[in-house]
Design an enzyme around this catalytic site. Structure first.
Site, PDB file in Angstrom:
ATOM      1  N   LYS A  16       0.510  -1.146   0.178  1.00  0.00           N
ATOM      2  CA  LYS A  16      -0.066   0.080   0.066  1.00  0.00           C
ATOM      3  C   LYS A  16       1.075   0.637  -0.246  1.00  0.00           C
ATOM      4  O   LYS A  16       0.396   2.165  -0.831  1.00  0.00           O
ATOM      5  CB  LYS A  16      -0.596   0.158   1.125  1.00  0.00           C
ATOM      6  CG  LYS A  16      -0.755   1.439   1.869  1.00  0.00           C
ATOM      7  CD  LYS A  16      -1.750   1.236   3.195  1.00  0.00           C
ATOM      8  CE  LYS A  16      -1.699   1.797   4.433  1.00  0.00           C
ATOM      9  NZ  LYS A  16      -1.466   2.773   4.472  1.00  0.00           N
ATOM     10  N   ASN A  17       1.382   0.997   0.927  1.00  0.00           N
ATOM     11  CA  ASN A  17       2.526   1.873   0.838  1.00  0.00           C
ATOM     12  C   ASN A  17       3.684   2.684  -0.362  1.00  0.00           C
ATOM     13  O   ASN A  17       4.243   3.998  -0.045  1.00  0.00           O
ATOM     14  CB  ASN A  17       3.112   2.024   2.646  1.00  0.00           C
ATOM     15  CG  ASN A  17       2.400   2.522   3.673  1.00  0.00           C
ATOM     16  OD1 ASN A  17       1.277   2.678   3.314  1.00  0.00           O
ATOM     17  ND2 ASN A  17       2.771   2.682   4.747  1.00  0.00           N
TER      18      ASN A  17
ATOM     19  N   CYS B  75      -5.053   7.017   9.219  1.00  0.00           N
ATOM     20  CA  CYS B  75      -5.173   7.042  10.677  1.00  0.00           C
ATOM     21  C   CYS B  75      -4.646   8.208  11.735  1.00  0.00           C
ATOM     22  O   CYS B  75      -4.658   8.601  11.727  1.00  0.00           O
ATOM     23  CB  CYS B  75      -4.324   5.727  11.050  1.00  0.00           C
ATOM     24  SG  CYS B  75      -4.634   4.911   9.804  1.00  0.00           S
TER      25      CYS B  75
ATOM     26  N   ARG C 189      -0.700  14.509  13.247  1.00  0.00           N
ATOM     27  CA  ARG C 189       0.130  14.206  12.115  1.00  0.00           C
ATOM     28  C   ARG C 189       0.370  15.394  11.345  1.00  0.00           C
ATOM     29  O   ARG C 189      -0.516  15.779  10.611  1.00  0.00           O
ATOM     30  CB  ARG C 189      -0.105  13.248  11.023  1.00  0.00           C
ATOM     31  CG  ARG C 189      -0.885  11.839  11.901  1.00  0.00           C
ATOM     32  CD  ARG C 189      -0.999  10.989  11.226  1.00  0.00           C
ATOM     33  NE  ARG C 189      -0.033  10.243  10.109  1.00  0.00           N
ATOM     34  CZ  ARG C 189      -0.191   9.532  10.181  1.00  0.00           C
ATOM     35  NH1 ARG C 189      -1.533   8.112   9.557  1.00  0.00           N
ATOM     36  NH2 ARG C 189       0.587   8.489   8.846  1.00  0.00           N
TER      37      ARG C 189
ATOM     38  N   ASP D  61       4.017   0.003  12.161  1.00  0.00           N
ATOM     39  CA  ASP D  61       3.086  -0.268  11.174  1.00  0.00           C
ATOM     40  C   ASP D  61       3.167  -1.539  11.892  1.00  0.00           C
ATOM     41  O   ASP D  61       1.746  -2.143  11.740  1.00  0.00           O
ATOM     42  CB  ASP D  61       3.223  -0.290   9.978  1.00  0.00           C
ATOM     43  CG  ASP D  61       3.125   1.340   9.596  1.00  0.00           C
ATOM     44  OD1 ASP D  61       2.427   1.949  10.125  1.00  0.00           O
ATOM     45  OD2 ASP D  61       3.641   1.633   7.872  1.00  0.00           O
TER      46      ASP D  61
ATOM     47  N   ARG E  93      -8.356  -0.356   4.258  1.00  0.00           N
ATOM     48  CA  ARG E  93      -7.524   0.820   3.598  1.00  0.00           C
ATOM     49  C   ARG E  93      -6.540   0.070   3.609  1.00  0.00           C
ATOM     50  O   ARG E  93      -5.540   0.893   2.728  1.00  0.00           O
ATOM     51  CB  ARG E  93      -7.238   1.901   4.819  1.00  0.00           C
ATOM     52  CG  ARG E  93      -8.522   2.491   4.933  1.00  0.00           C
ATOM     53  CD  ARG E  93      -8.539   3.296   5.912  1.00  0.00           C
ATOM     54  NE  ARG E  93      -6.971   4.371   5.959  1.00  0.00           N
ATOM     55  CZ  ARG E  93      -6.076   4.926   6.293  1.00  0.00           C
ATOM     56  NH1 ARG E  93      -6.224   4.626   7.306  1.00  0.00           N
ATOM     57  NH2 ARG E  93      -4.715   5.272   5.725  1.00  0.00           N
TER      58      ARG E  93
END
Ligand code: EPZ
Length: 419
Positions: free
Chosen positions: A22-23, A116, A121, A306, A398
């Site tokens: 995903k990232n 999230c 952030r 993560d 997600r």
């Protein structure tokens, strides 16, 4: 509204293919906007965050065709330089469109990103870095307006911390800037290397990705390419934790073991046997796990933040006490109260969590609080005896593609129920 129901207490065993990361997929999708020819991305995971990126690309005027795990992006007709608030809020990674927009369109208007909730952030480093490249930025009334006069200009940027998203934004903004940009204290995550690999295949001149100094020599323009997204190291760690928590045995396929390496020590300390192949990882767990003395999250190549929540779920059923120290995010223990509903014994004091392993967990109803926290609840439910229900699973969607199918293939009794 959908929930996951899980009949736990089954030992996971079998094989699972790891999806694309995903990232990596998210910043690379943003990077395609910079290109002047069609791009094809392979191994793109079917995730709601990927859907959100596609929505943004389409809104900007790109043509996007998705077939299975392949996405074709034609950015040649892109004309828009504004991303509306509802699209920005869908995920954190929407902020990396800013670098691409200012580089390509000369102006951009976006709002603040969602994603999230892991404590504050901010995007201050993104903004400051783009300003260093010559972008003029005005933050007012919840929106970020950005423009440039002439081309952006290469510069030396010393990051106070190796922020992943900021490193990506600088790369995207500087890849077509005039002159040379140097990022000191850049993030070293594999996903940064993947982004640089994609851009270089499109004609960019980026060197040093994966090290803490990245050099970007601006080019006039980028072409296009076909690129395969790397495998998801966090998904891999999550399946390893799930198998370990159930005393199981799992063979991960299509994985890049080097990128998962930072979590290996913890599994070995817990008593798991690991056999590492060229693109496989075999994990064999003992009937009862040992405690892991310390899991301190760190930037790559340290233990990934993560993977903290999934590993914590696993540690709840280990023999003894495991200490976690979360150094990346201020508030990444929102899953703890939910894990305690399964009978886990966890105490949190600021950035430290102490997990006292219990003999067994019991079934519970719990709510996913964020993506990885949601995965931790799935692991707890798989290890617990009885039927658990996990709500708020949009968070899990997600970041985990085909979660139920893959876990079912490993023998889990898990299903998605729509209410
Ligand atoms: C990326 O987020 C990942 N997201 C996160 O994955 C991951 O947890 C994180 O990197 C750390 O590895 C994506 O790649 C889409 P950062 P990012 O900027 O880029 C502070 C998951 O579960 N900071 O490296 O947002 C920030 O508050 C997700 O897949 C500033 O202070 O992370 C944090 O404490 C969640 N100012 C630290 O840096 C800024 O301008 C690291 O954040 C930017 C960041």
């Amino acid at each position: 509204m959908a929930v996951l129901t899980i009949e736990g207490g089954k030992r996971l065993s079998g094989e699972v293919e790891i999806h694309g990361a995903k990232n990596s997929a998210l910043p690379i999708l943003a990077a395609t906007f910079l290109c002047n020819e069609k791009c094809t991305l392979q191994n793109c995971p079917a995730l709601s965050d990927v859907d959100a990126s596609i929505k943004i690309l389409k809104h900007l005027g790109c043509k996007v065709v998705r077939e299975g795990d392949q996405i074709e992006i034609d950015p040649t007709a892109a004309h828009n330089c504004t991303i509306p608030d509802e699209l920005m809020r869908e995920m954190r990674s929407s902020i990396v469109f800013l670098g691409a927009l200012i580089a390509k369109c000369g102006k951009a208007r976006i709002s603040y990103p969602g994603g999230c909730e892991l404590g504050p952030r901010p995007v201050d480093l993104h903004i400051l870095s783009l300003q260093k490249l010559g972008a003029l930025i005005d933050e007012r009334f919840g929106s970020i307006r950005c423009r440039r006069v002439g081309r952006l200009c290469g510069n030396t940027i010393n990051l106070p911390l190796p922020s992943v998203g900021t490193t990506e934004n600088i790369i995207l903004a500087s890849v077509t800037a005039r002159g040379i940009t140097k990022i000191h204290n850049a993030a070293r995550e594999p996903e940064i290397m993947d982004l640089a690999g994609f851009l270089n295949a499109c004609g960019a001149k980026i060197s040093g990705a994966g090290d803490s100094v990245i050099t970007i020599e601006g080019v006039e323009k980028l072409g296009g390419c076909t690129h395969r997204i790397i495998s998801d190291r966090i998904e891999a760690a999550t399946y390893m934790a799930a198998a370990a928590a159930t005393g199981g045995e799992v063979l991960l396929k299509k994985v890049q073991p080097d990128y998962v390496e930072p979590v290996f020590y913890a599994f070995r300390e817990a008593g798991c046997e690991l056999e590492i192949g060229a693109d496989t990882i075999l994990l064999r767990a003992p009937a009862r796990l040992n405690r892991i003395k310390l899991i301190r999250t760190q930037v790559y190549p340290g233990f990934p933040t993560d993977a903290q929540a999934p590993m914590m779920a696993m540690a709840t059923v280990a023999r003894g006490t495991t200490m976690f120290i979360e150094t990346i995010f201020q508030n990444r223990y929102r899953h703890v109260d939910e894990l305690c509903r399964f009978g886990a014994n966890i105490k949190v004091e600021e950035r430290v969590a102490i997990v006292e392993g219990v003999d067994s967990l019991y079934a519970a109803e719990a709510q996913a609080t964020d993506l990885r926290g949601g995965a931790a609840l799935v692991i707890a439910a798989l290890a617990a005896h009885g039927e658990s229900k996990i709500g708020n699973i949009r968070h899990i969607d997600r970041g985990y593609a085909e979660l139920e199918t893959d876990l079912q293939a490993l023998g889990a009794h898990i299903k998605r129920v729509d209410y």
